[in-house]
Design a protein around this motif. Sequence first.
Motif, PDB file in Angstrom:
ATOM      1  N   GLY A 159       0.842  -1.182   0.000  1.00  0.00           N
ATOM      2  CA  GLY A 159       0.000   0.000   0.000  1.00  0.00           C
ATOM      3  C   GLY A 159       0.885   1.242   0.000  1.00  0.00           C
ATOM      4  N   LEU A 160       0.316   2.385  -0.303  1.00  0.00           N
ATOM      5  CA  LEU A 160       1.080   3.633  -0.293  1.00  0.00           C
ATOM      6  C   LEU A 160       0.524   4.547   0.788  1.00  0.00           C
ATOM      7  CD1 LEU A 160       3.341   5.292  -1.690  1.00  0.00           C
ATOM      8  CD2 LEU A 160       1.544   6.357  -3.059  1.00  0.00           C
ATOM      9  N   GLY A 161       1.410   4.993   1.682  1.00  0.00           N
ATOM     10  CA  GLY A 161       1.013   5.892   2.747  1.00  0.00           C
ATOM     11  C   GLY A 161       1.508   7.305   2.513  1.00  0.00           C
ATOM     12  N   SER A 162       1.129   8.216   3.424  1.00  0.00           N
ATOM     13  CA  SER A 162       1.480   9.624   3.234  1.00  0.00           C
ATOM     14  C   SER A 162       2.013  10.276   4.504  1.00  0.00           C
ATOM     15  CB  SER A 162       0.252  10.406   2.742  1.00  0.00           C
ATOM     16  OG  SER A 162      -0.853  10.218   3.597  1.00  0.00           O
ATOM     17  N   ILE A 196      -1.087  -0.887  -7.207  1.00  0.00           N
ATOM     18  CA  ILE A 196      -1.420  -0.580  -5.815  1.00  0.00           C
ATOM     19  C   ILE A 196      -2.822   0.029  -5.773  1.00  0.00           C
ATOM     20  CG2 ILE A 196      -0.888   0.970  -3.882  1.00  0.00           C
ATOM     21  CD1 ILE A 196       2.076   0.563  -4.506  1.00  0.00           C
ATOM     22  N   ASN A 197      -3.675  -0.555  -4.958  1.00  0.00           N
ATOM     23  CA  ASN A 197      -5.046  -0.016  -4.851  1.00  0.00           C
ATOM     24  C   ASN A 197      -5.350   0.507  -3.455  1.00  0.00           C
ATOM     25  OD1 ASN A 197      -5.518  -2.320  -3.269  1.00  0.00           O
ATOM     26  ND2 ASN A 197      -7.499  -2.761  -4.215  1.00  0.00           N
ATOM     27  N   PHE A 198      -4.407   0.318  -2.499  1.00  0.00           N
ATOM     28  CA  PHE A 198      -4.626   0.733  -1.119  1.00  0.00           C
ATOM     29  C   PHE A 198      -3.803   1.980  -0.810  1.00  0.00           C
ATOM     30  CE2 PHE A 198      -3.720   0.124   3.546  1.00  0.00           C
ATOM     31  CZ  PHE A 198      -4.980   0.502   3.964  1.00  0.00           C
ATOM     32  N   PHE A 199      -4.502   3.073  -0.542  1.00  0.00           N
ATOM     33  CA  PHE A 199      -3.860   4.356  -0.267  1.00  0.00           C
ATOM     34  C   PHE A 199      -4.285   4.823   1.125  1.00  0.00           C
ATOM     35  CE2 PHE A 199      -4.121   3.919  -4.827  1.00  0.00           C
ATOM     36  CZ  PHE A 199      -2.865   4.341  -5.269  1.00  0.00           C
ATOM     37  N   ASP A 200      -3.297   5.074   1.981  1.00  0.00           N
ATOM     38  CA  ASP A 200      -3.575   5.391   3.377  1.00  0.00           C
ATOM     39  C   ASP A 200      -3.107   6.799   3.733  1.00  0.00           C
ATOM     40  OD1 ASP A 200      -4.189   4.356   6.237  1.00  0.00           O
ATOM     41  OD2 ASP A 200      -2.167   5.192   6.405  1.00  0.00           O
ATOM     42  N   THR A 201      -3.932   7.504   4.506  1.00  0.00           N
ATOM     43  CA  THR A 201      -3.582   8.828   4.981  1.00  0.00           C
ATOM     44  C   THR A 201      -4.239   9.044   6.332  1.00  0.00           C
ATOM     45  OG1 THR A 201      -3.495  11.174   4.361  1.00  0.00           O
ATOM     46  CG2 THR A 201      -5.498   9.961   3.770  1.00  0.00           C
ATOM     47  N   ALA A 202      -4.259  10.284   6.811  1.00  0.00           N
ATOM     48  CA  ALA A 202      -4.912  10.619   8.075  1.00  0.00           C
ATOM     49  C   ALA A 202      -5.200  12.107   8.101  1.00  0.00           C
ATOM     50  CB  ALA A 202      -4.036  10.234   9.270  1.00  0.00           C
TER      51      ALA A 202
END
Length: 324
Positions: free
Chosen positions: A17-20, A45-51
């Motif tokens: 996944g790709l985070g930020s 990649i289909n999973f993108f994570d942030t907050a």
Amino acid sequence: MKYRKLGNSGLKVSEIGLGSWLTYGTAVEKDQSTACIHKAYEQGINFFDTANAYNKGAAEVVLGEALKEYPRSSYVLATKVYFSMGKGPNDRGLSRKHIIEQCDASLKRLGVEYIDLYQCHRYDTETPLEETLRALDDLVSQGKVLYTGVSEWSAAQITDAVHIAKEKNLRPLVSNQPIYNMLVRYIEKEVLPVCEREGLGQVVFSPLAQGILTGKYKQGQPVPSSSRAANDRTNSVINSYLNDEVLSRVQKLENIAQNLGVKLSQLALAWVLKHPGVSSAIIGASRQEQVEENVKALEIEIPQPVLDEINLVLAEINGFVPNW
């Protein structure tokens, strides 16, 4: 790209996944961030994570704008709630008020109608757990959120949440997002077994230990000028790894990777993904080449003798050898 189910849910996420965190909206320019996000999508990649708390919403804005050109159904968008977003007494935590208000704010910043995975960024000791879980359940009922999860909760906290959800007939949590890498493995003792039993998948962050497990940091040498460790905005976490004991073990791991004909970063990701409880390993990337390099980790099979050798090195660091 390979995909795994997120816990016991029907949702499938990319193994990488790709985070930020510490990157998009913080230390990496917007055009560069967008290029990395597009490269990740192109790599499958289909999973993108942030907050919401990543640079006070800036990371959500960058991620949302970069993904805007792709069909909404083609990616899984995850964000979080808990940390302070203002100076008021209700501007943090997991109260119903803060969760509902921050979900709406995240939707606006991301520019989407729903969030695939909405996660409690930490545990809130000041809010009744049932209040938090009911707020999350209501967001799912409203169609603003599809799945819910937690991040860095203890095994006991996860167990309590699972039991309350069952007792009150609330939708179950599907994921936990802990730190997990070759150097930080606390979840193996209690959190992973509990999550596997209760059906929560792990979407782990910092699988490369903030770049330590790329081999770029060498014992007795200054940190590279272009690295996160040289950036005052991102080096506070990395510096905790920068000691002779850790770096000497990392060199041993790099030697193992070289003997296997792969990069240390790829070996580290393959090692994390070897655990069946892990649904996705969230990488951070400031360059497109890093995304491509990390995705190649999915091609690596670690032979048992090599895995045994790795575990001996890791036991020297933290004295715990896994059963897999």
